[in-house]
Design a protein around this motif. Structure first.
Motif, PDB file in Angstrom:
ATOM      1  N   GLU A 156       0.834  -1.213   0.000  1.00 58.33           N
ATOM      2  CA  GLU A 156       0.000   0.000   0.000  1.00 58.33           C
ATOM      3  C   GLU A 156       0.865   1.256   0.000  1.00 58.33           C
ATOM      4  O   GLU A 156       0.580   2.212  -0.724  1.00 58.33           O
ATOM      5  CB  GLU A 156      -0.939  -0.011   1.214  1.00 58.33           C
ATOM      6  CG  GLU A 156      -2.040  -1.051   1.097  1.00 58.33           C
ATOM      7  CD  GLU A 156      -2.824  -1.220   2.379  1.00 58.33           C
ATOM      8  OE1 GLU A 156      -2.745  -0.343   3.282  1.00 58.33           O
ATOM      9  OE2 GLU A 156      -3.523  -2.241   2.504  1.00 58.33           O
ATOM     10  N   ARG A 157       1.927   1.268   0.799  1.00 55.27           N
ATOM     11  CA  ARG A 157       2.839   2.419   0.820  1.00 55.27           C
ATOM     12  C   ARG A 157       3.520   2.606  -0.532  1.00 55.27           C
ATOM     13  O   ARG A 157       3.659   3.728  -1.022  1.00 55.27           O
ATOM     14  CB  ARG A 157       3.887   2.263   1.925  1.00 55.27           C
ATOM     15  CG  ARG A 157       3.348   2.552   3.319  1.00 55.27           C
ATOM     16  CD  ARG A 157       4.456   2.642   4.360  1.00 55.27           C
ATOM     17  NE  ARG A 157       5.312   1.465   4.412  1.00 55.27           N
ATOM     18  CZ  ARG A 157       5.056   0.370   5.122  1.00 55.27           C
ATOM     19  NH1 ARG A 157       3.964   0.291   5.855  1.00 55.27           N
ATOM     20  NH2 ARG A 157       5.906  -0.651   5.108  1.00 55.27           N
ATOM     21  N   LEU A 158       3.942   1.504  -1.140  1.00 49.95           N
ATOM     22  CA  LEU A 158       4.601   1.563  -2.444  1.00 49.95           C
ATOM     23  C   LEU A 158       3.666   2.174  -3.487  1.00 49.95           C
ATOM     24  O   LEU A 158       4.030   3.121  -4.191  1.00 49.95           O
ATOM     25  CB  LEU A 158       5.040   0.154  -2.872  1.00 49.95           C
ATOM     26  CG  LEU A 158       5.581  -0.006  -4.288  1.00 49.95           C
ATOM     27  CD1 LEU A 158       6.879   0.761  -4.452  1.00 49.95           C
ATOM     28  CD2 LEU A 158       5.771  -1.484  -4.605  1.00 49.95           C
ATOM     29  N   ARG A 159       2.459   1.646  -3.591  1.00 53.46           N
ATOM     30  CA  ARG A 159       1.504   2.167  -4.578  1.00 53.46           C
ATOM     31  C   ARG A 159       1.129   3.610  -4.293  1.00 53.46           C
ATOM     32  O   ARG A 159       1.058   4.442  -5.203  1.00 53.46           O
ATOM     33  CB  ARG A 159       0.256   1.282  -4.628  1.00 53.46           C
ATOM     34  CG  ARG A 159       0.493  -0.066  -5.282  1.00 53.46           C
ATOM     35  CD  ARG A 159      -0.797  -0.804  -5.516  1.00 53.46           C
ATOM     36  NE  ARG A 159      -1.567  -1.020  -4.307  1.00 53.46           N
ATOM     37  CZ  ARG A 159      -1.458  -2.066  -3.508  1.00 53.46           C
ATOM     38  NH1 ARG A 159      -0.606  -3.038  -3.799  1.00 53.46           N
ATOM     39  NH2 ARG A 159      -2.211  -2.172  -2.434  1.00 53.46           N
ATOM     40  N   ARG A 160       0.923   3.928  -3.037  1.00 54.79           N
ATOM     41  CA  ARG A 160       0.564   5.308  -2.663  1.00 54.79           C
ATOM     42  C   ARG A 160       1.675   6.275  -3.039  1.00 54.79           C
ATOM     43  O   ARG A 160       1.417   7.351  -3.574  1.00 54.79           O
ATOM     44  CB  ARG A 160       0.256   5.367  -1.161  1.00 54.79           C
ATOM     45  CG  ARG A 160      -0.364   6.656  -0.716  1.00 54.79           C
ATOM     46  CD  ARG A 160      -0.842   6.631   0.724  1.00 54.79           C
ATOM     47  NE  ARG A 160       0.122   6.062   1.652  1.00 54.79           N
ATOM     48  CZ  ARG A 160      -0.089   4.951   2.358  1.00 54.79           C
ATOM     49  NH1 ARG A 160      -1.212   4.273   2.248  1.00 54.79           N
ATOM     50  NH2 ARG A 160       0.827   4.508   3.189  1.00 54.79           N
ATOM     51  N   THR A 161       2.913   5.890  -2.808  1.00 51.05           N
ATOM     52  CA  THR A 161       4.048   6.755  -3.153  1.00 51.05           C
ATOM     53  C   THR A 161       4.140   6.955  -4.657  1.00 51.05           C
ATOM     54  O   THR A 161       4.290   8.086  -5.143  1.00 51.05           O
ATOM     55  CB  THR A 161       5.370   6.156  -2.618  1.00 51.05           C
ATOM     56  OG1 THR A 161       5.269   6.038  -1.207  1.00 51.05           O
ATOM     57  CG2 THR A 161       6.542   7.045  -2.972  1.00 51.05           C
ATOM     58  N   MET A 162       4.034   5.883  -5.408  1.00 51.22           N
ATOM     59  CA  MET A 162       4.193   5.989  -6.865  1.00 51.22           C
ATOM     60  C   MET A 162       3.000   6.661  -7.532  1.00 51.22           C
ATOM     61  O   MET A 162       3.157   7.406  -8.476  1.00 51.22           O
ATOM     62  CB  MET A 162       4.445   4.607  -7.466  1.00 51.22           C
ATOM     63  CG  MET A 162       5.820   4.079  -7.096  1.00 51.22           C
ATOM     64  SD  MET A 162       6.197   2.461  -7.772  1.00 51.22           S
ATOM     65  CE  MET A 162       6.384   2.855  -9.494  1.00 51.22           C
ATOM     66  N   GLU A 163       1.818   6.410  -7.040  1.00 52.12           N
ATOM     67  CA  GLU A 163       0.628   6.980  -7.673  1.00 52.12           C
ATOM     68  C   GLU A 163       0.282   8.359  -7.150  1.00 52.12           C
ATOM     69  O   GLU A 163      -0.381   9.126  -7.818  1.00 52.12           O
ATOM     70  CB  GLU A 163      -0.542   6.018  -7.509  1.00 52.12           C
ATOM     71  CG  GLU A 163      -0.303   4.740  -8.285  1.00 52.12           C
ATOM     72  CD  GLU A 163      -1.245   3.609  -7.921  1.00 52.12           C
ATOM     73  OE1 GLU A 163      -2.172   3.822  -7.105  1.00 52.12           O
ATOM     74  OE2 GLU A 163      -1.052   2.510  -8.458  1.00 52.12           O
ATOM     75  N   GLY A 164       0.785   8.683  -5.976  1.00 50.95           N
ATOM     76  CA  GLY A 164       0.483   9.981  -5.378  1.00 50.95           C
ATOM     77  C   GLY A 164       1.487  11.057  -5.720  1.00 50.95           C
ATOM     78  O   GLY A 164       1.467  12.141  -5.173  1.00 50.95           O
ATOM     79  N   SER A 165       2.389  10.756  -6.654  1.00 45.68           N
ATOM     80  CA  SER A 165       3.448  11.700  -6.966  1.00 45.68           C
ATOM     81  C   SER A 165       3.060  12.691  -8.048  1.00 45.68           C
ATOM     82  O   SER A 165       3.892  13.465  -8.519  1.00 45.68           O
ATOM     83  CB  SER A 165       4.704  10.944  -7.421  1.00 45.68           C
ATOM     84  OG  SER A 165       4.449  10.315  -8.667  1.00 45.68           O
TER      85      SER A 165
END
Length: 157
Positions: A146-155
């Protein structure tokens, strides 16, 4: 690495992430690709085979361990990267300690050539699973995903 016009997966959905193992293929690389795929059956993210082109429209994602060896291979790949979009770098911690200073410095020097750098923490449970599907059943791995996806998609990309 070259890009070609393939934009859709077999079921017609668009591939978002083209995952490129930088120096090895193992459970950590397979799990990170599964984390990015988010139960889409390979429709959102998939591992590219050696020499395979980055599909048009997919974001390239380099997968490496947090070792000097891994950082050096990332540097070597970026030297040959060419006109493709800047890739993401996902660094998977290979131990429960900070990466070696030389690895940290080299990654910091390469950041200008990357879309972003995301670090996945050391996940000791990966040593005891048969595959990424089993790993994603575990709370620690799901949280890291979840952290990985949030970081990549929230950029803002």
């Amino acid at each position: 690495m070259i890009s070609h016009s393939q934009t859709a997966t077999r079921d017609g959905t668009e591939l978002k992430y083209a995952c490129i193992p930088v120096h090895c293929f193992g459970i950590a690389v397979a799990t990170v690709a599964a984390m990015l795929d988010d139960d889409s059956g390979g429709a959102r993210a998939r591992l590219l085979t050696p020499g395979e082109s980055v599909p048009y429209g997919a974001e390239p994602v380099l997968l490496a361990e947090t070792t000097v060896y891994g950082a050096t291979h990332v540097e070597d790949l970026l030297k040959r990267w060419g006109p493709l979009p800047r890739p993401w770098l996902v660094l998977v911690s290979d131990a429960p300690v900070r990466p070696a200073a030389d690895a940290r410095y080299l990654v910091r020097a390469l950041e200008g050539r990357l879309a972003g750098v995301v670090r996945v923490p050391y996940l000791p449970v990966l040593r005891a699973v048969k595959g990424p599907e089993e790993a994603l059943e575990l709370k620690d791995v799901r949280s890291a995903a979840e952290r990985l996806r949030r970081t990549m998609e929230g950029s803002g990309r």
